[in-house]
Design an enzyme around this catalytic site. Structure first.
Site, PDB file in Angstrom:
ATOM      1  N   ARG A  14       0.852  -1.195   0.000  1.00 26.38           N
ATOM      2  CA  ARG A  14       0.000   0.000   0.000  1.00 26.38           C
ATOM      3  C   ARG A  14       0.885   1.242   0.000  1.00 26.38           C
ATOM      4  O   ARG A  14       1.042   1.901  -1.011  1.00 26.38           O
ATOM      5  CB  ARG A  14      -0.961  -0.017   1.189  1.00 26.38           C
ATOM      6  CG  ARG A  14      -2.150   0.966   1.039  1.00 26.38           C
ATOM      7  CD  ARG A  14      -1.797   2.403   1.388  1.00 26.38           C
ATOM      8  NE  ARG A  14      -1.250   2.530   2.732  1.00 26.38           N
ATOM      9  CZ  ARG A  14      -0.664   3.633   3.189  1.00 26.38           C
ATOM     10  NH1 ARG A  14      -0.514   4.695   2.406  1.00 26.38           N
ATOM     11  NH2 ARG A  14      -0.170   3.675   4.410  1.00 26.38           N
ATOM     12  N   ASP A  15       1.533   1.565   1.104  1.00 27.06           N
ATOM     13  CA  ASP A  15       2.420   2.736   1.126  1.00 27.06           C
ATOM     14  C   ASP A  15       3.543   2.564   0.109  1.00 27.06           C
ATOM     15  O   ASP A  15       3.958   3.514  -0.567  1.00 27.06           O
ATOM     16  CB  ASP A  15       3.000   2.937   2.528  1.00 27.06           C
ATOM     17  CG  ASP A  15       3.362   4.380   2.825  1.00 27.06           C
ATOM     18  OD1 ASP A  15       3.859   5.061   1.920  1.00 27.06           O
ATOM     19  OD2 ASP A  15       3.153   4.825   3.960  1.00 27.06           O
ATOM     20  N   HIS A  18       3.450   4.044  -3.519  1.00 27.76           N
ATOM     21  CA  HIS A  18       3.870   5.404  -3.866  1.00 27.76           C
ATOM     22  C   HIS A  18       5.228   5.408  -4.566  1.00 27.76           C
ATOM     23  O   HIS A  18       5.476   6.218  -5.462  1.00 27.76           O
ATOM     24  CB  HIS A  18       3.981   6.265  -2.604  1.00 27.76           C
ATOM     25  CG  HIS A  18       2.676   6.647  -1.999  1.00 27.76           C
ATOM     26  ND1 HIS A  18       1.760   7.459  -2.634  1.00 27.76           N
ATOM     27  CD2 HIS A  18       2.130   6.349  -0.786  1.00 27.76           C
ATOM     28  CE1 HIS A  18       0.706   7.641  -1.849  1.00 27.76           C
ATOM     29  NE2 HIS A  18       0.900   6.976  -0.729  1.00 27.76           N
ATOM     30  N   SER A 168       3.422  10.907   8.786  1.00 28.84           N
ATOM     31  CA  SER A 168       3.369  10.945   7.322  1.00 28.84           C
ATOM     32  C   SER A 168       4.504  11.745   6.705  1.00 28.84           C
ATOM     33  O   SER A 168       4.926  11.475   5.581  1.00 28.84           O
ATOM     34  CB  SER A 168       2.038  11.542   6.857  1.00 28.84           C
ATOM     35  OG  SER A 168       0.957  10.999   7.552  1.00 28.84           O
ATOM     36  N   HIS A 197       3.257   4.363  12.785  1.00 32.62           N
ATOM     37  CA  HIS A 197       3.545   4.335  11.348  1.00 32.62           C
ATOM     38  C   HIS A 197       4.609   5.397  11.096  1.00 32.62           C
ATOM     39  O   HIS A 197       4.325   6.596  11.122  1.00 32.62           O
ATOM     40  CB  HIS A 197       2.271   4.637  10.550  1.00 32.62           C
ATOM     41  CG  HIS A 197       2.477   4.675   9.067  1.00 32.62           C
ATOM     42  ND1 HIS A 197       2.262   3.577   8.258  1.00 32.62           N
ATOM     43  CD2 HIS A 197       2.875   5.677   8.242  1.00 32.62           C
ATOM     44  CE1 HIS A 197       2.508   3.914   6.998  1.00 32.62           C
ATOM     45  NE2 HIS A 197       2.890   5.191   6.961  1.00 32.62           N
ATOM     46  N   HIS A 199       7.934   7.192   8.955  1.00 34.24           N
ATOM     47  CA  HIS A 199       8.634   7.398   7.684  1.00 34.24           C
ATOM     48  C   HIS A 199      10.075   7.769   7.991  1.00 34.24           C
ATOM     49  O   HIS A 199      10.395   8.281   9.060  1.00 34.24           O
ATOM     50  CB  HIS A 199       7.943   8.459   6.829  1.00 34.24           C
ATOM     51  CG  HIS A 199       6.806   7.916   6.030  1.00 34.24           C
ATOM     52  ND1 HIS A 199       6.949   7.471   4.735  1.00 34.24           N
ATOM     53  CD2 HIS A 199       5.503   7.710   6.358  1.00 34.24           C
ATOM     54  CE1 HIS A 199       5.782   7.026   4.296  1.00 34.24           C
ATOM     55  NE2 HIS A 199       4.883   7.155   5.260  1.00 34.24           N
ATOM     56  N   TYR A 288       4.070  16.059   3.592  1.00 34.44           N
ATOM     57  CA  TYR A 288       3.469  14.745   3.324  1.00 34.44           C
ATOM     58  C   TYR A 288       4.359  13.969   2.360  1.00 34.44           C
ATOM     59  O   TYR A 288       4.680  14.436   1.268  1.00 34.44           O
ATOM     60  CB  TYR A 288       2.082  14.972   2.725  1.00 34.44           C
ATOM     61  CG  TYR A 288       1.153  13.797   2.735  1.00 34.44           C
ATOM     62  CD1 TYR A 288       0.799  13.175   3.930  1.00 34.44           C
ATOM     63  CD2 TYR A 288       0.583  13.337   1.556  1.00 34.44           C
ATOM     64  CE1 TYR A 288      -0.090  12.117   3.933  1.00 34.44           C
ATOM     65  CE2 TYR A 288      -0.312  12.278   1.549  1.00 34.44           C
ATOM     66  CZ  TYR A 288      -0.640  11.669   2.748  1.00 34.44           C
ATOM     67  OH  TYR A 288      -1.523  10.615   2.757  1.00 34.44           O
TER      68      TYR A 288
END
Length: 352
Positions: A14-15, A18, A168, A197, A199, A288
């Site tokens: 999913r992520d 990108h 995010s 979550h 990054h 983002y």
């Protein structure tokens, strides 16, 4: 904490979408899902990078539909739960019903960190269907720990059994993570789980996930080879190696994850998922992470620097869903450059 079983939530499908502009093939989804399942992760999130029905002119169209990807993953998975992501206003309750029938059992309902109230319909309907409903508070660096916790409390009141701190922009420090989990624990019910979550834009994806667990986090998101928006998510195989060294009960097979990361996922990256000039700017400016590829395209089209676009987006406090503003920012920067060029030109004077 070391004896409690950590819930490992993989987001490669999913992520990670990108990182390749949502171009996973059905066969690639099957290969990656099979490898993750074999390594015994607890859930595998599958969708367009921007969630159910994210394929659009604004976000970019996928190579397949969400249902095609989900059905592909569900057809090969025996152990893990299939999860998906939904952004209210993009995905609908009708989409929830369709993916439930396709095999999804966990839905993460994602909102901006100050807009939890728009998640009510989707969380309640997910629970009605018998799905596990997770509250997913994006861009968690943009509000205080206490306000974020109150937003999580709202999601809990709608029926979410798990609430996430979602970095995010990859902009949270380790102290920021600690403060947010302590705030969550102060207001949420003891039985409500929490998740992280991360990054990797400031190279803190793994460190922040570790700090989260040390402060009571129950679930950790990560992806193979860090496959994700911006500099990627916390690399799953790296987090598991660190968890193993710390004696934590994660229940996964480290070596199988290492093989899957290098053999299946890394070769798919047309742009390396790493901390570099552009992805570092995301974390520094608090932008983002999925804005990266859109900003790179705008910079190339208009002859600008990607970093300048990203820093300006951060200054304007743009959030997920405002991808269309990237072109506006680029055009504004062009105008600014033109004005500066005109001002810097010497004024010519005619001789008498």
């Amino acid at each position: 904490m070391t004896q409690q079983k950590l819930y490992i939530s993989d987001v490669t499908l999913r992520d990670g979408s990108h990182a390749i502009r949502h171009q996973y093939t059905v066969e690639q989804v099957k290969q990656i899902a099979r490898a993750l399942d074999d390594a015994k992760v607890d859930s595998i999130e599958v969708a367009h990078g921007d969630g159910l029905q994210g394929g659009s002119f604004n976000y970019g169209f996928g190579a397949h539909t969400d249902l095609e990807w989900i059905e592909a993953a569900a057809s090969v998975v025996k152990h893990a739960k299939i999860a998906t992501l939904l952004l209210p206003g993009i995905g609908t309750v009708h989409d929830l019903k369709a993916v439930y029938e396709a095999g999804v059992r966990v839905v993460r309902v994602a909102t901006h960190c100050t807009e939890a109230d728009i998640s009510r319909q989707h969380i309640e309907y997910a629970r009605h269907l018998g799905m596990e409903a997770v509250g997913f508070l994006m861009m968690s660096h943009m509000t205080t720990p206490q306000h974020l916790a109150q937003q999580a409390k709202l999601m809990e009141s709608y029926g979410a059994t798990v609430c996430y701190v979602v970095d995010s922009g990859g902009a949270l420090s380790m102290n920021d993570v600690r403060d947010r989990f302590r705030a969550f624990k102060d207001v949420l019910k003891p039985e409500t789980q929490t998740g992280m979550h991360a990054h990797h834009n400031l190279s803190l994806g793994v460190a922040n996930s570790i700090v989260a667990v040390e402060n009571g986090c129950d679930r950790v998101d990560a992806s193979l080879a860090g496959m994700g928006a911006g500099a990627g998510n916390a690399p799953l195989e790296v987090f598991i190696a660190a968890a193993e060294r710390m004696g934590w009960n994660h229940g996964t097979d480290l070596y199988k994850l290492m093989d899957a990361a290098d053999d299946l996922v890394r070769p798919l990256q047309d742009r390396p998922v790493r901390v570099d000039r552009e992805t570092l700017a995301l974390g520094y400016a608090g932008v983002y992470s999925s804005f990266l590829r859109h900003s790179e395209m705008a910079a190339s089209k208009y002859g600008l620097k990607t970093v300048d676009i990203l820093v300006e987006l951060g200054r304007r406090r743009m959030v997920g869903g405002q991808e269309d503003m990237i072109i506006d920012v680029a055009l504004d920067l062009l105008k600014q450059q033109e004005h500066e060029r005109i001002r810097s030109e010497p004024v010519s004077s005619e001789a008498n």
